[in-house]
Design a protein around this motif. Structure first.
Motif, PDB file in Angstrom:
ATOM      1  N   MET A   1       0.849  -1.191   0.000  1.00 18.92           N
ATOM      2  CA  MET A   1       0.000   0.000   0.000  1.00 18.92           C
ATOM      3  C   MET A   1       0.880   1.234   0.000  1.00 18.92           C
ATOM      4  N   ARG A   6      -2.163   4.431   3.258  1.00 22.52           N
ATOM      5  CA  ARG A   6      -1.893   3.715   4.501  1.00 22.52           C
ATOM      6  C   ARG A   6      -2.143   4.635   5.685  1.00 22.52           C
ATOM      7  N   LEU A  17     -11.859   3.205  16.409  1.00 26.35           N
ATOM      8  CA  LEU A  17     -11.570   2.586  17.704  1.00 26.35           C
ATOM      9  C   LEU A  17     -11.898   3.534  18.843  1.00 26.35           C
ATOM     10  N   CYS A  20     -15.519   3.650  19.343  1.00 23.48           N
ATOM     11  CA  CYS A  20     -15.962   2.395  19.950  1.00 23.48           C
ATOM     12  C   CYS A  20     -15.745   2.418  21.447  1.00 23.48           C
ATOM     13  N   GLN A  21     -14.646   2.975  21.898  1.00 25.58           N
ATOM     14  CA  GLN A  21     -14.328   2.978  23.320  1.00 25.58           C
ATOM     15  C   GLN A  21     -15.252   3.927  24.084  1.00 25.58           C
ATOM     16  N   TRP A  27     -26.368   9.252  25.429  1.00 27.09           N
ATOM     17  CA  TRP A  27     -27.498   8.404  25.060  1.00 27.09           C
ATOM     18  C   TRP A  27     -28.491   8.287  26.209  1.00 27.09           C
ATOM     19  N   ALA A  28     -27.992   8.244  27.458  1.00 22.59           N
ATOM     20  CA  ALA A  28     -28.892   8.084  28.597  1.00 22.59           C
ATOM     21  C   ALA A  28     -29.795   9.307  28.757  1.00 22.59           C
ATOM     22  N   ARG A 157     -36.140  -9.675  25.833  1.00 21.50           N
ATOM     23  CA  ARG A 157     -36.446  -8.241  25.802  1.00 21.50           C
ATOM     24  C   ARG A 157     -37.835  -8.001  26.386  1.00 21.50           C
TER      25      ARG A 157
ATOM     26  N   MET B   1      -0.689  -3.996   2.010  1.00 24.72           N
ATOM     27  CA  MET B   1      -0.558  -3.462   3.363  1.00 24.72           C
ATOM     28  C   MET B   1      -0.023  -4.564   4.260  1.00 24.72           C
ATOM     29  N   LEU B   5       0.012  -4.529  10.538  1.00 24.34           N
ATOM     30  CA  LEU B   5      -0.895  -3.427  10.839  1.00 24.34           C
ATOM     31  C   LEU B   5      -2.345  -3.910  10.944  1.00 24.34           C
ATOM     32  N   LEU B   9      -5.290  -4.239  14.551  1.00 22.83           N
ATOM     33  CA  LEU B   9      -6.503  -3.434  14.395  1.00 22.83           C
ATOM     34  C   LEU B   9      -7.741  -4.309  14.460  1.00 22.83           C
ATOM     35  N   ALA B  12      -8.320  -5.386  17.989  1.00 18.98           N
ATOM     36  CA  ALA B  12      -8.867  -4.305  18.807  1.00 18.98           C
ATOM     37  C   ALA B  12     -10.341  -4.090  18.523  1.00 18.98           C
ATOM     38  N   LEU B  13     -10.723  -4.140  17.266  1.00 13.37           N
ATOM     39  CA  LEU B  13     -12.135  -3.984  16.912  1.00 13.37           C
ATOM     40  C   LEU B  13     -12.964  -5.123  17.491  1.00 13.37           C
ATOM     41  N   CYS B  16     -13.621  -4.484  21.063  1.00 11.15           N
ATOM     42  CA  CYS B  16     -14.680  -3.500  21.283  1.00 11.15           C
ATOM     43  C   CYS B  16     -16.043  -4.148  21.272  1.00 11.15           C
ATOM     44  N   ALA B  17     -16.190  -5.196  20.509  1.00 11.22           N
ATOM     45  CA  ALA B  17     -17.518  -5.733  20.211  1.00 11.22           C
ATOM     46  C   ALA B  17     -18.185  -6.391  21.399  1.00 11.22           C
ATOM     47  N   ASP B 107     -30.178  -0.345  29.889  1.00 14.76           N
ATOM     48  CA  ASP B 107     -30.120  -0.977  28.579  1.00 14.76           C
ATOM     49  C   ASP B 107     -29.858  -2.464  28.827  1.00 14.76           C
ATOM     50  N   LEU B 108     -29.615  -3.224  27.755  1.00 16.80           N
ATOM     51  CA  LEU B 108     -29.402  -4.667  27.930  1.00 16.80           C
ATOM     52  C   LEU B 108     -28.259  -4.975  28.885  1.00 16.80           C
ATOM     53  N   ARG B 110     -26.181  -2.364  30.410  1.00 12.34           N
ATOM     54  CA  ARG B 110     -25.625  -1.210  31.095  1.00 12.34           C
ATOM     55  C   ARG B 110     -26.732  -0.385  31.745  1.00 12.34           C
ATOM     56  N   ALA B 112     -27.075   3.589  33.062  1.00  8.91           N
ATOM     57  CA  ALA B 112     -26.362   4.863  33.036  1.00  8.91           C
ATOM     58  C   ALA B 112     -27.128   5.919  33.809  1.00  8.91           C
TER      59      ALA B 112
END
Lengths: 186, 180
Positions: A1, A6, A17, A20-21, A27-28, A157, B1, B5, B9, B12-13, B16-17, B107-108, B110, B112
């Motif tokens: 690449m 890249r 990421l 995501c964290q 939202w609450a 649910r 690539m 790398l 990644l 890490a993703l 997160c899930a 929530d399911l 959590r 808050a």
């Protein structure tokens, strides 16, 4: 690449990421504002759910209301005569044969077409009641009863439905009046 | 690539899930003073009258009562299945009470804490004032206010036996920490 694409890939991935964290931290608050807004027909609902009784005391009315709820199959879960409040619940199996059959048929049909589908049907139903009393003076006490249905499906649910139609509270009030009348005769 | 790398990644993703605990509690990140200002009001009335007004307001707003603790002066309630509210009423004098409300969204996986001042003002304190027919005031910093309590859902075990004890004295804590 090559170097530029890249770098772009790394930056975009890092941003993803990071998102995501942390997630959406508001939202609450958004959900609370959506769910917690006062109902526009609050006064009409209150009127439907409230009745006045001529009784010797608030305690007498609470005792009779407790008896009626128990006679209807409710379990009293909270009781605070000091504040004139009762809360109870009644379990009912929410599973409807037709609903289950329909969902399973849908899943089978979709599977034949190569589409994945998880059948959903209601499994548990709990009816919850909240009852409050308020002395009005001169031997009169007001009583308010509100009902709610909480349904859980087979995927775990739950959703709640307020039961605000007049017939729910009217029937309850009639039973309370009958019980008080029997108590007066006895 | 280079694979060097991609693989970290992707790992890490994937992380997160789905490694969240069963129910994660997410406390507000606002300062204790900010939270106190949003959640607390001075209400004219003795504590029992104000608590009755609180319960009536919650019922008006469509909440169902899930827990009442007369000894501690607090009540918990839930609206629909995910919005929970705990309100504690403490006497400041025979004619004035301090009210603190604390809401959470479930929530399911959590729960808050709600820290929106708009929510507490328009979706609780305004209706409470209307129910009581009284004006509510902000609590000055020099007046003690109770800590927020976490709402109790249906079926939650009590921490101590229910007693008809007098209301506890107001705390002097300025923290926004959850107590249960």
């Amino acid at each position: 690449m090559r170097a530029a694409p890249r770098l772009a890939f790394v930056l975009i991935s890092s941003a993803c990421l990071a998102a995501c964290q942390t997630g959406d931290s508001n939202w609450a608050n958004r959900e609370a504002l959506r769910i917690g807004a006062p109902r526009p027909d609050i006064a009409q609902i209150r009127e439907r759910q409230t009745a006045r009784f001529h009784v010797a005391s608030e305690e007498q009315l609470l005792a009779e209301a407790t008896q009626v709820l128990q006679d209807l199959g409710f379990t009293i879960e909270e009781s605070a005569p000091r504040y004139g409040v009762l809360a109870g619940s009644k379990d009912r199996d929410a599973t409807e044969v037709g609903q289950v059959a329909g969902q399973v048929a849908l899943a089978v049909g979709l599977a034949i077409l190569g589409v994945g589908y998880s059948p959903v049907w209601d499994t548990d139903q709990v009816i919850r009641a909240t009852l409050t009393t308020r002395p009005l003076g001169a031997g009169e006490v007001s009583l308010r009863i509100s009902f709610e249905r909480v349904v859980t499906n087979n995927q775990g649910r739950s959703f709640a439905e307020e039961l605000t139609a007049p017939e729910f509270s009217i029937g309850f009030f009639e039973k309370v009046r009958s019980g008080l009348a029997r108590g007066d005769e006895g | 690539m280079s694979r060097a790398l991609c693989l970290p990644l992707l790992a890490a993703l994937a992380a997160c899930a789905g490694t969240a605990p069963d129910t994660e509690f997410l406390a507000s990140k606002k300062s204790a003073l900010e939270l106190r200002a949003a959640q607390t009001r001075l209400v004219p009335g003795d504590a029992d009258t104000v608590m009755r007004g609180t319960i009536a307001t919650l019922q008006d707003l469509g909440y169902r009562i899930t827990r009442v603790e007369p000894g501690a002066g607090d009540v918990s309630a839930t609206r629909q299945t995910s919005l929970r509210m705990a309100v504690i009423v403490q006497p400041r004098s025979p004619t004035e009470s301090v009210v603190r409300a604390n809401a959470t969204i479930v929530d399911l996986r959590r729960e808050a804490q709600v820290d929106s001042p708009v929510f507490y003002q328009q979706d609780f304190f305004d209706p409470l004032g209307a129910t009581l027919g009284r004006s509510l005031a902000e609590v000055p910093p020099d007046i003690a206010a109770p800590d927020p309590i976490r709402p109790a859902a249906e079926g939650t075990a009590r921490k101590q036996p229910d007693q008809a004890a007098p209301h506890p004295a107001p705390t002097t804590s300025q923290t926004g920490t959850q107590t249960q």
